[in-house]
Design a protein around this motif. Structure first.
Motif, PDB file in Angstrom:
ATOM      1  N   MET A   1       0.810  -1.217   0.000  1.00 14.23           N
ATOM      2  CA  MET A   1       0.000   0.000   0.000  1.00 14.23           C
ATOM      3  C   MET A   1       0.845   1.270   0.000  1.00 14.23           C
ATOM      4  N   ALA A   2       2.046   1.192  -0.543  1.00 16.87           N
ATOM      5  CA  ALA A   2       2.932   2.364  -0.510  1.00 16.87           C
ATOM      6  C   ALA A   2       2.305   3.559  -1.211  1.00 16.87           C
ATOM      7  N   TYR A   3       1.668   3.320  -2.331  1.00 12.96           N
ATOM      8  CA  TYR A   3       1.059   4.423  -3.087  1.00 12.96           C
ATOM      9  C   TYR A   3      -0.128   5.010  -2.323  1.00 12.96           C
ATOM     10  N   PHE A   4      -0.838   4.171  -1.581  1.00 12.17           N
ATOM     11  CA  PHE A   4      -1.928   4.653  -0.750  1.00 12.17           C
ATOM     12  C   PHE A   4      -1.392   5.597   0.325  1.00 12.17           C
ATOM     13  N   GLY A   5      -0.266   5.222   0.934  1.00 10.52           N
ATOM     14  CA  GLY A   5       0.362   6.094   1.922  1.00 10.52           C
ATOM     15  C   GLY A   5       0.792   7.414   1.311  1.00 10.52           C
ATOM     16  N   ASP A   6       1.314   7.371   0.088  1.00  9.26           N
ATOM     17  CA  ASP A   6       1.696   8.599  -0.612  1.00  9.26           C
ATOM     18  C   ASP A   6       0.496   9.510  -0.834  1.00  9.26           C
ATOM     19  N   THR A   7      -0.628   8.905  -1.188  1.00 10.23           N
ATOM     20  CA  THR A   7      -1.834   9.692  -1.447  1.00 10.23           C
ATOM     21  C   THR A   7      -2.275  10.447  -0.200  1.00 10.23           C
TER      22      THR A   7
ATOM     23  N   ALA B   1      -4.759   3.964 -10.781  1.00  7.25           N
ATOM     24  CA  ALA B   1      -5.104   5.216 -11.457  1.00  7.25           C
ATOM     25  C   ALA B   1      -5.810   6.170 -10.495  1.00  7.25           C
ATOM     26  N   LEU B   2      -6.693   5.630  -9.653  1.00  4.83           N
ATOM     27  CA  LEU B   2      -7.381   6.460  -8.667  1.00  4.83           C
ATOM     28  C   LEU B   2      -6.396   7.035  -7.655  1.00  4.83           C
ATOM     29  N   LEU B   3      -5.454   6.207  -7.232  1.00  2.00           N
ATOM     30  CA  LEU B   3      -4.452   6.678  -6.274  1.00  2.00           C
ATOM     31  C   LEU B   3      -3.625   7.804  -6.872  1.00  2.00           C
ATOM     32  N   GLY B   4      -3.191   7.635  -8.117  1.00  2.00           N
ATOM     33  CA  GLY B   4      -2.414   8.675  -8.764  1.00  2.00           C
ATOM     34  C   GLY B   4      -3.215   9.951  -8.945  1.00  2.00           C
ATOM     35  N   LEU B   5      -4.488   9.808  -9.325  1.00  2.00           N
ATOM     36  CA  LEU B   5      -5.344  10.970  -9.532  1.00  2.00           C
ATOM     37  C   LEU B   5      -5.515  11.760  -8.237  1.00  2.00           C
ATOM     38  N   LEU B   6      -5.880  11.065  -7.157  1.00  2.00           N
ATOM     39  CA  LEU B   6      -6.127  11.754  -5.891  1.00  2.00           C
ATOM     40  C   LEU B   6      -4.834  12.278  -5.272  1.00  2.00           C
ATOM     41  N   SER B   7      -3.759  11.512  -5.399  1.00  2.00           N
ATOM     42  CA  SER B   7      -2.484  11.918  -4.807  1.00  2.00           C
ATOM     43  C   SER B   7      -2.009  13.249  -5.379  1.00  2.00           C
ATOM     44  N   HIS B   8      -1.891  13.316  -6.685  1.00  2.00           N
ATOM     45  CA  HIS B   8      -1.350  14.517  -7.308  1.00  2.00           C
ATOM     46  C   HIS B   8      -2.357  15.661  -7.300  1.00  2.00           C
TER      47      HIS B   8
ATOM     48  N   ALA C   1      -2.154  14.555   0.599  1.00  2.00           N
ATOM     49  CA  ALA C   1      -3.367  15.244   1.046  1.00  2.00           C
ATOM     50  C   ALA C   1      -3.084  16.117   2.267  1.00  2.00           C
ATOM     51  N   ALA C   2      -1.999  15.814   2.975  1.00  3.01           N
ATOM     52  CA  ALA C   2      -1.658  16.589   4.173  1.00  3.01           C
ATOM     53  C   ALA C   2      -1.424  18.056   3.831  1.00  3.01           C
ATOM     54  N   LEU C   3      -0.868  18.324   2.660  1.00  7.82           N
ATOM     55  CA  LEU C   3      -0.608  19.714   2.275  1.00  7.82           C
ATOM     56  C   LEU C   3      -1.919  20.485   2.104  1.00  7.82           C
ATOM     57  N   LEU C   4      -2.928  19.819   1.569  1.00  9.03           N
ATOM     58  CA  LEU C   4      -4.249  20.446   1.468  1.00  9.03           C
ATOM     59  C   LEU C   4      -4.811  20.707   2.858  1.00  9.03           C
ATOM     60  N   GLY C   5      -4.554  19.786   3.794  1.00  8.31           N
ATOM     61  CA  GLY C   5      -4.985  19.993   5.181  1.00  8.31           C
ATOM     62  C   GLY C   5      -4.320  21.198   5.815  1.00  8.31           C
ATOM     63  N   VAL C   6      -3.041  21.394   5.520  1.00 14.58           N
ATOM     64  CA  VAL C   6      -2.327  22.565   6.043  1.00 14.58           C
ATOM     65  C   VAL C   6      -2.937  23.852   5.490  1.00 14.58           C
TER      66      VAL C   6
END
Length: 268
Positions: A32-38, A85-92, A42-47
């Motif tokens: 789940m490494a990519y899930f962790g990246d996502t 693809a969903l992980l990449g979309l939401l992550s970036h 998202a933390a930056l949006l939280g900030v």
């Protein structure tokens, strides 16, 4: 004598490493490494939202991480796109939206480098309290769902048949991931959180004889990475967050050295 800020940095890093190690084992086991990246991105949006709404940064990051995770689960059930693809979309997307929001808030000075790569040397006593109280809560939660979560990792169908409710365990695991990212962001930054979760756990896999032992070794290697990285940063005048990750990479490299006569007992 060490300066107070350096002692606080050591304590903060050790606190995060003790929590990230065991949780990172499940990320490695579940791939789940990519899930962790996502969630980390998202933390930056939280900030950005915390600055805009003038609320606590840790709580805002936690809330946004949970929201992104729930959105990912919801979109995953539609089966319109593959999970990667969903992980990449939401992550970036989350990272880009966070950066754009920060750019619009011209009345606030933001240390973007500190957000992306951490600013562990600026940790306050309140931050330390947040890390250790939040970390203790995460470890307690992980211990309570450990059996069900591990069973769901090995065989979800069998776990469901035995009444372990793997879906609930997976949901709680997502909450714990969001909690770790919220408390670890100031230590290693948005871009390096996943590295601190994954690398010590990956290095511990070589030496472990079981899942619980791997979790303990991962926590220990994380602590060693923090100490080595901070002292390396002090001696060579390098950025603290990346130095911690580099130290973890060195331990991972050492774990790859063949040991004559030693056989790995436990693979998965």
């Amino acid at each position: 004598m060490l300066d107070d800020f350096f002692v606080r940095a050591l304590l903060a890093g050790i606190g995060v490493a003790l929590v990230a190690g065991p949780l990172g084992c499940f990320i490695v086991w579940r791939r789940m490494a990519y899930f962790g990246d996502t969630l980390a991105h998202a933390a930056l949006l939280g900030v950005a939202l915390s600055l805009l709404l003038e609320v606590n940064t840790t709580l805002s990051v936690f809330a946004v991480s949970v929201a992104i995770a729930m959105l990912l689960l919801g979109l995953g059930r539609t089966q319109t796109l593959s999970s990667d693809a969903l992980l990449g979309l939401l992550s970036h997307s989350a990272l880009a939206v966070g950066l754009v929001c920060l750019a619009f808030m011209t009345w606030i000075r933001v240390d973007l480098t500190g957000l992306l790569f951490g600013d562990i040397l600026a940790v306050s006593k309140l931050d330390l309290l947040t890390i250790y109280v939040g970390g203790a809560a995460v470890l307690l939660g992980l211990s309570l769902i450990w059996r069900a979560l591990f069973a769901a990792t090995v065989n979800p169908d069998l776990a469901a048949a035995e009444g372990m409710r793997p879906e609930r365990a997976n949901f709680l695991f997502t909450l714990l991931m969001a909690g770790v990212i919220a408390i670890a962001m100031k230590v290693v930054g948005v871009l390096l959180i996943t590295a601190l979760l994954i690398i010590p756990a990956a290095a511990a896999r070589r030496f472990s004889g079981g899942p619980e032992q791997m979790a303990l070794i991962a926590a220990g290697l994380g602590v060693l990475s923090v100490v080595a990285g901070l002292y390396g940063s002090l001696n060579f005048d390098t950025p603290s967050g990346p130095s911690i990750v580099v130290a973890a990479m060195v331990f991972f490299g050492l774990s790859l050295i063949p040991l004559p006569g030693k056989r790995r007992i436990w693979n998965r």
